[in-house]
Design a protein around this motif. Structure first.
Motif, PDB file in Angstrom:
ATOM      1  N   ASP A 198       0.985  -1.120  -0.064  1.00  0.00           N
ATOM      2  CA  ASP A 198      -0.003  -0.200  -0.032  1.00  0.00           C
ATOM      3  C   ASP A 198       0.894   1.144   0.073  1.00  0.00           C
ATOM      4  OD1 ASP A 198      -2.454   1.427  -0.075  1.00  0.00           O
ATOM      5  OD2 ASP A 198      -2.606   1.376   2.189  1.00  0.00           O
ATOM      6  N   ALA A 199       2.002   1.157  -0.888  1.00  0.00           N
ATOM      7  CA  ALA A 199       2.733   2.309  -1.273  1.00  0.00           C
ATOM      8  C   ALA A 199       3.117   2.830  -2.374  1.00  0.00           C
ATOM      9  CB  ALA A 199       4.252   1.849  -0.173  1.00  0.00           C
ATOM     10  N   THR A 200       3.574   3.734  -2.648  1.00  0.00           N
ATOM     11  CA  THR A 200       4.119   4.007  -4.081  1.00  0.00           C
ATOM     12  C   THR A 200       5.515   3.513  -4.098  1.00  0.00           C
ATOM     13  OG1 THR A 200       5.156   6.319  -3.511  1.00  0.00           O
ATOM     14  CG2 THR A 200       2.785   6.142  -4.136  1.00  0.00           C
ATOM     15  N   PRO A 201       6.054   3.235  -5.495  1.00  0.00           N
ATOM     16  CA  PRO A 201       7.340   2.797  -5.544  1.00  0.00           C
ATOM     17  C   PRO A 201       8.459   3.844  -4.959  1.00  0.00           C
ATOM     18  CG  PRO A 201       6.170   2.552  -7.646  1.00  0.00           C
ATOM     19  CD  PRO A 201       5.358   3.124  -6.831  1.00  0.00           C
ATOM     20  N   ALA A 202       8.118   5.046  -4.971  1.00  0.00           N
ATOM     21  CA  ALA A 202       9.108   5.938  -4.443  1.00  0.00           C
ATOM     22  C   ALA A 202       8.942   6.003  -2.698  1.00  0.00           C
ATOM     23  CB  ALA A 202       8.747   7.661  -4.854  1.00  0.00           C
ATOM     24  N   GLN A 203       7.832   5.642  -2.344  1.00  0.00           N
ATOM     25  CA  GLN A 203       7.791   5.571  -0.769  1.00  0.00           C
ATOM     26  C   GLN A 203       8.533   4.360  -0.416  1.00  0.00           C
ATOM     27  OE1 GLN A 203       3.580   5.652  -0.362  1.00  0.00           O
ATOM     28  NE2 GLN A 203       3.726   7.939   0.293  1.00  0.00           N
ATOM     29  N   LEU A 204       8.410   3.258  -1.081  1.00  0.00           N
ATOM     30  CA  LEU A 204       9.149   2.021  -0.758  1.00  0.00           C
ATOM     31  C   LEU A 204      10.555   2.123  -0.750  1.00  0.00           C
ATOM     32  CD1 LEU A 204       8.495  -0.761   0.175  1.00  0.00           C
ATOM     33  CD2 LEU A 204       8.392  -1.525  -2.100  1.00  0.00           C
ATOM     34  N   ALA A 205      10.900   2.924  -1.901  1.00  0.00           N
ATOM     35  CA  ALA A 205      12.402   2.949  -2.335  1.00  0.00           C
ATOM     36  C   ALA A 205      12.971   3.769  -1.176  1.00  0.00           C
ATOM     37  CB  ALA A 205      12.519   3.537  -3.730  1.00  0.00           C
ATOM     38  N   PRO A 214      15.712  13.368  -1.128  1.00  0.00           N
ATOM     39  CA  PRO A 214      15.068  13.129  -2.393  1.00  0.00           C
ATOM     40  C   PRO A 214      14.772  14.392  -3.114  1.00  0.00           C
ATOM     41  CG  PRO A 214      13.463  12.663  -0.832  1.00  0.00           C
ATOM     42  CD  PRO A 214      14.758  12.889  -0.111  1.00  0.00           C
ATOM     43  N   GLY A 215      14.848  14.560  -4.474  1.00  0.00           N
ATOM     44  CA  GLY A 215      14.622  15.877  -5.037  1.00  0.00           C
ATOM     45  C   GLY A 215      13.148  15.937  -5.747  1.00  0.00           C
ATOM     46  N   TYR A 270       4.644  15.259  -4.694  1.00  0.00           N
ATOM     47  CA  TYR A 270       5.672  14.415  -4.489  1.00  0.00           C
ATOM     48  C   TYR A 270       6.655  14.669  -3.031  1.00  0.00           C
ATOM     49  CZ  TYR A 270       4.463  13.050  -9.199  1.00  0.00           C
ATOM     50  OH  TYR A 270       4.004  12.714 -10.336  1.00  0.00           O
ATOM     51  N   LEU A 271       6.513  16.095  -2.613  1.00  0.00           N
ATOM     52  CA  LEU A 271       7.363  16.255  -1.465  1.00  0.00           C
ATOM     53  C   LEU A 271       6.323  15.579  -0.194  1.00  0.00           C
ATOM     54  CD1 LEU A 271       9.194  17.890   0.347  1.00  0.00           C
ATOM     55  CD2 LEU A 271       7.660  19.822   0.131  1.00  0.00           C
ATOM     56  N   GLU A 272       4.933  15.620  -0.190  1.00  0.00           N
ATOM     57  CA  GLU A 272       4.272  15.110   0.716  1.00  0.00           C
ATOM     58  C   GLU A 272       4.335  13.680   0.817  1.00  0.00           C
ATOM     59  OE1 GLU A 272       0.524  17.133  -0.152  1.00  0.00           O
ATOM     60  OE2 GLU A 272       0.995  18.861   1.090  1.00  0.00           O
ATOM     61  N   GLU A 273       4.261  13.096  -0.643  1.00  0.00           N
ATOM     62  CA  GLU A 273       4.295  11.565  -0.747  1.00  0.00           C
ATOM     63  C   GLU A 273       5.705  10.943  -0.161  1.00  0.00           C
ATOM     64  OE1 GLU A 273       5.304   8.888  -4.672  1.00  0.00           O
ATOM     65  OE2 GLU A 273       3.621  10.317  -4.725  1.00  0.00           O
ATOM     66  N   ASP A 297       6.876   6.466   7.473  1.00  0.00           N
ATOM     67  CA  ASP A 297       5.905   5.666   8.368  1.00  0.00           C
ATOM     68  C   ASP A 297       5.828   4.360   7.827  1.00  0.00           C
ATOM     69  OD1 ASP A 297       4.964   8.179   9.500  1.00  0.00           O
ATOM     70  OD2 ASP A 297       3.673   8.587   8.088  1.00  0.00           O
ATOM     71  N   ILE A 298       6.729   3.977   7.048  1.00  0.00           N
ATOM     72  CA  ILE A 298       6.440   2.640   6.505  1.00  0.00           C
ATOM     73  C   ILE A 298       7.647   1.873   7.259  1.00  0.00           C
ATOM     74  CG2 ILE A 298       7.051   1.135   4.483  1.00  0.00           C
ATOM     75  CD1 ILE A 298       6.256   3.388   2.320  1.00  0.00           C
ATOM     76  N   ASN A 299       7.290   0.935   7.774  1.00  0.00           N
ATOM     77  CA  ASN A 299       8.086  -0.137   8.560  1.00  0.00           C
ATOM     78  C   ASN A 299       8.436  -1.466   7.746  1.00  0.00           C
ATOM     79  OD1 ASN A 299       8.399   1.369  10.741  1.00  0.00           O
ATOM     80  ND2 ASN A 299       6.391   1.049  11.559  1.00  0.00           N
ATOM     81  N   LEU A 300       9.607  -1.660   7.232  1.00  0.00           N
ATOM     82  CA  LEU A 300       9.872  -2.740   6.512  1.00  0.00           C
ATOM     83  C   LEU A 300      10.392  -3.773   7.463  1.00  0.00           C
ATOM     84  CD1 LEU A 300      11.478  -1.049   3.430  1.00  0.00           C
ATOM     85  CD2 LEU A 300       9.237  -1.976   3.851  1.00  0.00           C
TER      86      LEU A 300
END
Length: 223
Positions: A150-157, A172-173, A179-182, A188-191
């Motif tokens: 439930d994440a975008t690829p950018a968030q997961l990366a 990240p630029g 995209y800044l907010e994303e 908040d993503i715990n792997l």
């Protein structure tokens, strides 16, 4: 320096980087000149970029180094091992630039033709036809896993980069608030260890990613 401070309308720069190590100039001389700015009160902390472990240690003997800014992402792992071990030993923060692999892992570039004619990425091997099929499949597989989280690829990366250590501060630029907010939500993503293993397997299955820079530009990093 005086002109920079005037343009910025400040008296002191918090973190002052040397953005490459010049092989023709002893690192001690370079950092010594930067240290003079600290003594003058114009700079608070010093940073290096794309420096080798050897250069970091030589620099640190002249003046403490607060941060190392080098490229680091799922696809660029040059700092793993000696460089990252060195900055941790010396208590230096690590600031990865291009943590989204120049946007490649965000699944927003479907082909090189999507890039503007003056886009810097057109000069990078990873966007060449030679490596594109490999990288496109890698990105598609990664995007599929991101969706399952439930994440975008950018968030997961970004979450993967953050998971590599508490002393890592990725930068990240982006030009867009969206995209800044994303990107910010990546914290908040715990792997889990299983998630990290899955990500590593995805990358390992597609090894032909290509160099991060052209041959000439690669000669300017990790000195």
């Amino acid at each position: 320096m005086e002109n920079s401070l005037k343009r910025l309308k400040i008296d002191t720069i918090d973190l002052y980087y040397a953005h490459r190590i010049d092989p023709n100039v002893p690192v001690e001389d370079m950092v010594g000149a930067m240290a003079d700015l600290v003594k003058e009160g114009k700079v608070r902390y010093l940073g290096l970029s794309e420096a080798s472990a050897k250069s970091i240690r030589r620099a640190y003997k002249v003046h403490p180094v607060a941060a190392l800014q080098s490229e680091f992402s799922l696809l660029t792992r040059d700092v793993e091992g000696e460089i990252l071990n060195t900055v941790r030993e010396l208590g230096i923060s690590f600031v990865p630039y291009s943590p989204l692999a120049r946007g490649l892992v965000t699944a927003t570039v479907s082909s090189k033709d999507d890039l503007a004619q003056d886009d810097f990425r057109r000069t990078l091997p990873r966007f060449d036809d030679e490596h594109w099929q490999n990288n496109k499949q890698l990105v598609d597989d990664f995007a599929e896993f991101a969706k399952s989280k439930d994440a975008t690829p950018a968030q997961l990366a970004l979450a993967w980069v953050l998971a590599q250590g508490d002393d890592i501060i990725p930068i990240p630029g982006t030009k867009r608030k969206k995209y800044l907010e994303e990107n910010a939500k990546a914290v908040d993503i715990n792997l889990s260890s299983e998630d990290l293993e899955t990500i590593q397997n995805i990358v390992s299955k597609h090894p032909d990613v290509g160099e991060r820079y052209s041959e000439g530009a690669m000669k300017l990093v990790n000195h």
